[in-house]
Design an enzyme around this catalytic site. Structure first.
Site, mmCIF file in Angstrom:
data_model
loop_
_atom_site.group_PDB
_atom_site.id
_atom_site.type_symbol
_atom_site.label_atom_id
_atom_site.label_comp_id
_atom_site.label_asym_id
_atom_site.label_seq_id
_atom_site.Cartn_x
_atom_site.Cartn_y
_atom_site.Cartn_z
ATOM 1 N N TRP A 150 -5.500 -39.067 17.948
ATOM 2 C CA TRP A 150 -4.670 -38.082 17.575
ATOM 3 C C TRP A 150 -4.667 -37.987 15.900
ATOM 4 C CZ3 TRP A 150 -3.638 -41.314 21.755
ATOM 5 C CH2 TRP A 150 -3.530 -40.986 22.911
ATOM 6 N N HIS A 170 0.805 -34.052 21.315
ATOM 7 C CA HIS A 170 0.515 -33.425 22.659
ATOM 8 C C HIS A 170 2.027 -33.321 23.298
ATOM 9 C CE1 HIS A 170 0.492 -38.243 23.202
ATOM 10 N NE2 HIS A 170 1.396 -37.661 22.824
ATOM 11 N N ARG A 196 -2.327 -30.758 15.355
ATOM 12 C CA ARG A 196 -3.091 -31.647 14.922
ATOM 13 C C ARG A 196 -3.773 -31.627 13.732
ATOM 14 N NH1 ARG A 196 -5.761 -34.258 20.562
ATOM 15 N NH2 ARG A 196 -3.957 -34.187 21.728
ATOM 16 N N GLN A 210 -0.826 -27.151 25.246
ATOM 17 C CA GLN A 210 -1.047 -28.063 26.320
ATOM 18 C C GLN A 210 0.095 -27.768 27.368
ATOM 19 O OE1 GLN A 210 -0.822 -32.244 25.328
ATOM 20 N NE2 GLN A 210 -2.885 -32.133 24.670
ATOM 21 N N VAL A 253 -0.955 -44.143 30.270
ATOM 22 C CA VAL A 253 -1.661 -44.218 31.712
ATOM 23 C C VAL A 253 -2.516 -45.329 31.970
ATOM 24 C CG1 VAL A 253 -1.248 -41.883 32.182
ATOM 25 C CG2 VAL A 253 -3.492 -42.628 31.286
ATOM 26 N N ALA A 307 0.754 -38.394 35.607
ATOM 27 C CA ALA A 307 0.895 -37.671 34.408
ATOM 28 C C ALA A 307 -0.658 -36.553 34.527
ATOM 29 C CB ALA A 307 1.260 -38.013 33.170
HETATM 30 N N1 PHE Z 1 -1.945 -36.353 26.264
HETATM 31 C C1 PHE Z 1 -2.995 -36.512 26.323
HETATM 32 C C2 PHE Z 1 -3.878 -35.728 25.281
HETATM 33 O O1 PHE Z 1 -3.031 -35.145 24.259
HETATM 34 C C3 PHE Z 1 -3.405 -35.663 27.713
HETATM 35 C C4 PHE Z 1 -3.027 -36.417 28.854
HETATM 36 C C5 PHE Z 1 -1.825 -35.960 29.403
HETATM 37 C C6 PHE Z 1 -3.570 -37.608 29.044
HETATM 38 C C7 PHE Z 1 -1.334 -36.525 30.542
HETATM 39 C C8 PHE Z 1 -2.918 -38.303 30.216
HETATM 40 C C9 PHE Z 1 -1.978 -37.828 30.977
HETATM 41 O O2 PHE Z 1 -5.105 -35.720 25.041
#
Ligand code: PHE
Length: 338
Positions: A150, A170, A196, A210, A253, A307
């Protein structure tokens, strides 16, 4: 005779000038052309004149009569003329539109329409976030190499716990916030702006959107995630699509997956839209990491969850043919009206 006619002419011209209604004209007409009208009276007098005189004045009076009748008719038309009658066959002018939803808001509503009936409630998180909710609490401690995923825009300030402030990279910051606030069982969704430090091009903007869902309860497993992912993609892209999971690393995750949708333009055969791969990467997802549950104050042996997050801008571009993501954030009226 000459004098008489001269007087009559003056009389007629005066009264015609003064007439300013249809009824004035009617009185004038009767006075001059009626059976007992002034012209007839003169014609009568004509009978008493010599043949020569008759031949001189007869045709003259007839001409005068015709001329006056015409003048009367013209004036009548002028006085009774009304606004032109509307022509309902005339092609309509384009009616200016009085605004419409911004494409991103349209996408938001479409997305919420799909998830709301499934029992998700919408939650929100701050755009300026502290490091803990954006990274550390999500299992990305300072110095962790995954931070490089990120490209973060930091704000030159710290919060009251001395945690650096940044523009959220995010919507995953809502995970910890929602878990702390609502406690499981929980099904939440969030749609919002993220930021970003990107190298800008038609597919990358420093500001983007998002959408993310989070489900946490007892006995939540990967098949729930797979079903929901499939369901959403079919709702938004149509039954023709299919989804597939690829292993992918996200620190918050475990296991993590990249979610692809089968290209709806070539049915997976490979085309220019999907860079010949037959698939688009649509979303990132996975089972909530036990450390994240612990960070939110939950017992990972008791609760589990998943998620799932996708990029509405890319989806919008796919659905509408908009070919530059930056158009979505510039407020250019020519683009927005088109
Ligand atoms: N937050 C992650 C991203 O910015 C996307 C994501 C969301 C991945 C939820 C896993 C679970 O790319």
């Amino acid at each position: 005779m000459k004098d008489l006619i001269e007087k009559l002419k003056q009389d007629f011209t005066n009264r015609l000038d003064k007439a300013n209604s249809a009824s004035d004209l009617e009185t004038l007409r009767v006075d001059f052309f009626g059976r007992k009208g002034k012209l007839n009276q003169i014609f009568k007098q004509l009978t008493r004149l010599s043949v020569e005189e008759k031949q001189k004045w007869g045709p003259y009076l007839n001409q005068l009569k015709a001329r006056w009748q015409k003048a009367l008719a013209n004036k009548h038309q002028k006085l009774t003329q009304t606004a032109p009658v509307a022509d309902f066959n005339f092609p309509a002018f384009p009616v200016p539109t009085f605004g419409r939803l911004h494409p991103i808001e349209w996408m938001r509503q479409k997305t919420l329409e799909i998830f709301t009936p499934l029992g998700f409630i919408e939650v929100d998180g701050p755009h300026i976030e502290n490091d803990w909710y954006n990274f550390e609490g999500l299992n990305i401690p300072p110095g962790h190499p995954a931070r490089d995923l990120w490209d973060t825009l930091y704000v030159d300030l710290k919060d009251d716990k001395n945690s650096p402030l940044l523009l959220r990279t995010h919507t995953s910051n809502i995970q910890l916030r929602a878990l702390q606030k609502y406690k499981p069982p929980l099904k939440v969704m969030s749609f919002g702006r993220c930021f970003r430090h990107e190298v800008l091009d038609p597919r990358h903007s420093h500001t983007f959107s998002q959408f993310e869902v989070l489900v946490v309860d007892k006995n939540i497993n990967m098949s729930h995630l797979k079903w929901l992912s499939d369901y959403f993609l079919k709702q938004i892209l149509g039954e023709v699509t299919q989804s597939r999971f690829r292993p992918k690393y996200y620190p918050f995750v475990e296991p993590g997956v990249g979610v692809d949708a089968k290209c709806v333009f070539c049915a997976g055969q490979g085309c220019s839209v999907c860079s010949n791969s037959g698939w688009f990467e649509i979303a990132g997802a996975g089972m909530v990491h036990p450390q994240v549950l612990t960070n939110a104050g939950l017992d990972p042996d008791e609760y589990s969850g998943f998620a799932w997050g996708f990029g509405p801008d890319r989806m919008l571009m796919l659905m509408t043919g908009v070919d530059d993501i930056r158009q979505l954030y510039q407020g250019n009226l020519n683009f927005l009206k088109g």
